[in-house]
Design an enzyme around this catalytic site. Structure first.
Site, PDB file in Angstrom:
ATOM      1  N   HIS A  49      -5.135   9.535   0.286  1.00 27.81           N
ATOM      2  CA  HIS A  49      -5.422   8.613   1.613  1.00 27.81           C
ATOM      3  C   HIS A  49      -6.239   9.496   2.583  1.00 27.81           C
ATOM      4  O   HIS A  49      -6.012   9.317   3.863  1.00 27.81           O
ATOM      5  CB  HIS A  49      -3.975   8.728   2.246  1.00 27.81           C
ATOM      6  CG  HIS A  49      -3.562   7.404   2.686  1.00 27.81           C
ATOM      7  ND1 HIS A  49      -4.056   6.931   4.243  1.00 27.81           N
ATOM      8  CD2 HIS A  49      -3.205   6.143   2.407  1.00 27.81           C
ATOM      9  CE1 HIS A  49      -3.817   5.830   4.399  1.00 27.81           C
ATOM     10  NE2 HIS A  49      -3.178   5.196   3.337  1.00 27.81           N
ATOM     11  N   HIS A  94       3.803  -1.902   3.030  1.00 26.68           N
ATOM     12  CA  HIS A  94       3.686  -0.863   2.646  1.00 26.68           C
ATOM     13  C   HIS A  94       5.314  -0.557   1.996  1.00 26.68           C
ATOM     14  O   HIS A  94       6.328  -0.617   2.580  1.00 26.68           O
ATOM     15  CB  HIS A  94       3.603   0.417   3.628  1.00 26.68           C
ATOM     16  CG  HIS A  94       2.145   0.095   4.366  1.00 26.68           C
ATOM     17  ND1 HIS A  94       1.940  -0.650   5.411  1.00 26.68           N
ATOM     18  CD2 HIS A  94       1.110   0.868   4.171  1.00 26.68           C
ATOM     19  CE1 HIS A  94       0.764  -0.497   5.800  1.00 26.68           C
ATOM     20  NE2 HIS A  94       0.123   0.296   4.890  1.00 26.68           N
ATOM     21  N   ASP A 112       0.665  -1.447   0.041  1.00 25.62           N
ATOM     22  CA  ASP A 112       0.011  -0.102   0.025  1.00 25.62           C
ATOM     23  C   ASP A 112       0.631   1.290   0.091  1.00 25.62           C
ATOM     24  O   ASP A 112       1.931   1.201   0.546  1.00 25.62           O
ATOM     25  CB  ASP A 112      -0.872   0.085   1.310  1.00 25.62           C
ATOM     26  CG  ASP A 112      -2.011  -1.040   1.413  1.00 25.62           C
ATOM     27  OD1 ASP A 112      -1.896  -1.832   0.370  1.00 25.62           O
ATOM     28  OD2 ASP A 112      -2.763  -0.830   2.135  1.00 25.62           O
TER      29      ASP A 112
HETATM   30 ZN    ZN Z   1      -2.511   3.243   3.111  1.00 21.84          ZN
END
Ligand code: ZN
Length: 428
Positions: free
Chosen positions: A293, A380, A239
């Site tokens: 986001h 991430h 992500d």
């Molecule tokens: Zn995120």
């Protein structure tokens, strides 16, 4: 009377011829002796002349060097060696240069250049070459040539593999174990070692490709293979990116014939067009993670749609394809979100907490401990520590027999279609 005289004469004749024969023999012997003496004298002269006229021979020698992959080239130095006794001999009368002067100059690194075309990122043995300077070369080809020659012994640079050393058809790792069920890049080629640690040849399905290896075990080509539904599979998802090291992560995925899903923020996309093209071209899935986001549950329907569509437009601009799946930021979903995203929403079953711990070992341990068929792992790729973890997770899961697939590949292989606006977590 005449008969006696005749007899007497013939005796005398016989006597004379015997003496003459003796004389001739002595002369012959003397002649041979002279010849031998002359030959010996000439031979000795030639030998002496040869010894004195033999050119002085200097050896310019390079020592072999050894470094590990990734290290800088060492400072090479050649040494000039002369084992004769004519160090004081003048080799250049005009400039009053002796053999010793030349040795000193060569030993101080003058008169030649060293070159080594080594790629220090590739383990191998490379030649180190000595090139005499033009001025020295022309002197040796000219007046100095009869008196002196320089023999060059070129050196070698060994660039050692940082992972270990070859042991016949096997590869011994630094910890003493043998590499098994894993790829190795060595000498600029790629090899794969089976469960017994032997390098493989021929065709083998590894990950999502059928790999063809030559008789020497070098990887020659790869062809797409289908996901095997009866074998375990895991979806790695990343992500918030793309990030600085996403490209490196893509290389590792590609090396292991693995795929992942990247849920990207629209605002980052224009900064990484090449990375996103590479992501798509190497079989990974493009995911939407909103434009910047926000918590989608707090937005109006129009704003939710804008977050999704702006991101898809950005993706289409760089690689002509929109995202096929969505991960809502923070995993926040409500009915309003479901009704407005227009994509299947993917949550996760393995929460590595990589963003929180920033610890590659903890991320690795959590992922491996929770690995199971149909799992979705969340990481991430904007964090370097997470990329470090993923670089180790990918080979380890491959070794354990998992196919590393995208969300769409998992959905297809498991026969569970994904629908827009629906949420998927432990459904596979
Ligand atoms: Zn995120």
């Amino acid at each position: 009377m005449s008969k006696r005289m005749y007899t007497h004469n013939s005796d005398k004749k016989r006597h004379v011829s015997a003496r003459q024969k003796q004389k001739i023999l002595i002369r012959k012997m003397l002649f041979i002796l002279c010849c031998v003496v002359v030959f010996l004298i000439l031979y000795t002269i030639v030998k002496i002349v040869r010894v004195y006229s033999k050119p002085i021979s200097i050896e310019l020698k390079l020592d072999n060097a050894e470094i590990s992959q990734g290290e800088a080239l060492p400072a090479f130095k050649a040494s000039a060696i002369y084992q004769g006794k004519k160090k004081d001999k003048v080799i250049d009368k005009a400039k009053d240069i002796t053999v010793q002067d030349l040795l000193d100059e060569l030993n101080s690194g003058k008169g030649y250049t060293l070159s080594c075309d080594a790629d220090t990122s590739v383990d191998n043995t490379y030649p180190v070459k000595i090139m005499l300077d033009k001025s020295l070369k022309s002197k040796l080809e000219g007046d100095w040539g009869k008196k002196l020659n320089i023999n060059i012994s070129e050196g070698k640079l060994v660039v050692k593999n940082t992972q270990g050393i070859w042991d016949g058809d096997k590869f011994k790792l630094n910890d003493g174990s043998y590499l098994t069920n894993d790829f190795l890049t060595s000498r600029g080629k790629t090899y794969f070692f089976n469960e017994e640690g032997k390098k493989v040849t021929g065709d083998h399905q590894i990950g999502l490709k059928v790999c063809t290896f030559s008789k020497k075990g070098e990887l020659v080509s790869k062809q797409d293979a289908v996901v095997q539904p009866d074998k375990p599979m895991i979806a790695l998802t990343f992500d918030d990116g793309p990030g600085e090291r996403t490209s490196e992560l893509l290389d590792v995925l590609d090396k292991y014939n693995a795929h992942a899903t990247f849920f990207m923020q629209g605002k980052n996309i224009p900064h990484y067009p090449d990375v996103i093209k590479k992501m798509k071209d190497t079989g990974n899935e493009l995911g939407n993670h909103s434009y910047n986001h926000p918590e989608l549950t707090k937005l109006s329907a129009a704003d939710i749609q804008k977050q999704i569509s702006d991101t898809n437009t950005a993706l289409q601009e760089v690689c002509e394809e929109p995202a096929t799946v969505l991960r809502p930021p923070y995993g926040s979903i409500n009915d309003n979100v479901s009704a407005n995203v227009g994509l299947p929403m993917i949550l996760w079953t393995i929460d590595t907490l990589d963003w929180k711990t920033l610890d590659p070992q903890a991320t690795f341990d959590t992922t491996i401990a929770s690995a199971t068929d149909g799992a979705i792992a969340l990481m991430h790729d904007i964090h370097s520590t997470s990329v470090d973890a993923a670089i180790r997770i990918i080979p380890e899961l491959t070794k354990q027999g998992y196919q590393l697939v995208t969300m769409s590949e998992m959905s297809a292989a498991k026969g569970i279609p994904m629908e827009n606006g629906k949420t998927y977590r432990d459904d596979f």
